[in-house]
Write an enzyme that holds these catalytic residues in place. Sequence first.
Site, short mmCIF file in Angstrom:
data_model
loop_
_atom_site.label_atom_id
_atom_site.label_comp_id
_atom_site.label_asym_id
_atom_site.label_seq_id
_atom_site.Cartn_x
_atom_site.Cartn_y
_atom_site.Cartn_z
N ASP A 231 8.09 58.19 159.43
CA ASP A 231 6.83 57.92 160.14
C ASP A 231 6.46 56.44 160.01
O ASP A 231 6.03 55.80 160.97
CB ASP A 231 5.70 58.84 159.64
CG ASP A 231 5.70 59.03 158.13
OD1 ASP A 231 6.68 58.64 157.46
OD2 ASP A 231 4.71 59.57 157.60
N ASP A 259 15.88 55.45 170.61
CA ASP A 259 15.22 55.31 171.92
C ASP A 259 14.00 54.41 171.81
O ASP A 259 13.72 53.59 172.70
CB ASP A 259 14.79 56.68 172.46
CG ASP A 259 15.88 57.32 173.30
OD1 ASP A 259 17.06 56.95 173.10
OD2 ASP A 259 15.57 58.19 174.13
#
Length: 364
Positions: A231, A259
């Site tokens: 995270d 991505d």
Amino acid sequence: MTWGRKIDVHKNITVIPGDGIGPEVVEQALRVLDQIERVHGHRFERVEALAGGAALDATGVPLPAETLETCKASDAVLLGALGGPKWDANPPGKKPETGLLGLRAGLGLYANLRPARVYSALANASTLKRDVVEGVDLLIVRELTGGIYFGKPRGISKEGEEEVGINTEVYRTSEIRRIAKAGFEAARKRRRKLTSVDKANVLEASQLWRRVVTEVANDFPDVELGHLYVDNCAMQLIANPKQFDVVVTSNLFGDILSDEAAMLTGSIGMLPSASLGGSLGMYEPVHGSAPDIAGKDIANPIATIASLAMMLKYSFGLQHESEGIEQAIVSVLEKGFRTADLREEGATIVGTRQMGDLILEEIG
Ligand code: NAD
């Protein structure tokens, strides 16, 4: 005695042009390879093989056994792109994508390397501010054959009134060790900084991951190792992407983070990739077969040419030649040449082949 003498390299490459814009962009990469041969005296034998839609049309299967054998007998594979609307309605085993998955599995390609480099001349193409992305040059090393995408138990079952979906994150020491090694080795070829990304505060599989990566670090004292929770890494990639050199992570985290990192650069036509395994590597652009622009000489060949540069670096150890290609790409962009996908005010728009010409002129 080789002192003072240049050692020429002689390698075999399987070339899979594939579908849509695949053959057009691969052709430009091969012209760049011709130029590398001329300038540096190396020899690269090429054998063409079929996969995807082209293979379905010619043989009825997306990955003929002969193609896999040809790849295994070579030193590296260069792939364009597979797929297109013509085969979209095919049953599962007869889809072009099955050919791609078969190649990855058949060649044991467990490490996926996706660099994200923001070329100064293209920094305005990113959705982030120029001062955040300019100079970004990072590499995500994603584990490709393990983790939650393959772990068991998996499936959807009935539990009374409810349905339950289950997937399992599984990593073995050997799998973590080999991907960690791939990360350290890649870092050695770059700025010698490796960030391992996990979720060790919650997941046991991540705790093992962190422990094994830390052990592997003992064999790479020249590489600086850091750890980040996934995270935090997702946040840091947007807040301060320049801090990263190489990031090594699991299949699931790598899928998402690569991505995210790719989008820092702004255009899919610029992004190369490498998939590495035990004995050889496969190199391909991140983009697909772009059927909407196929055959028009407008596709951007840079992702494929940059994939070739990765092949020279990671499969053949030709660091200098690889950097020569990357520098040629930078020079052409700085002179204002762009393919249509990178259109901007003041730029000179060129076609696929002309972009190839410009890059190989710079190498010469
Ligand atoms: P795509 O990457 O082919 O195209 C997405 C968009 O980006 C299109 O507008 C296309 O014109 C543009 N684009 C892509 N590459 C470009 C380039 N080099 N230069 C300029 N513009 C470029 O993705 P898609 O449209 O979702 O998929 C098309 C086909 O490709 C599908 O059959 C899909 O399954 C296949 N595909 C294959 C691979 C692969 O072989 N590795 C990867 C992704 C998609």
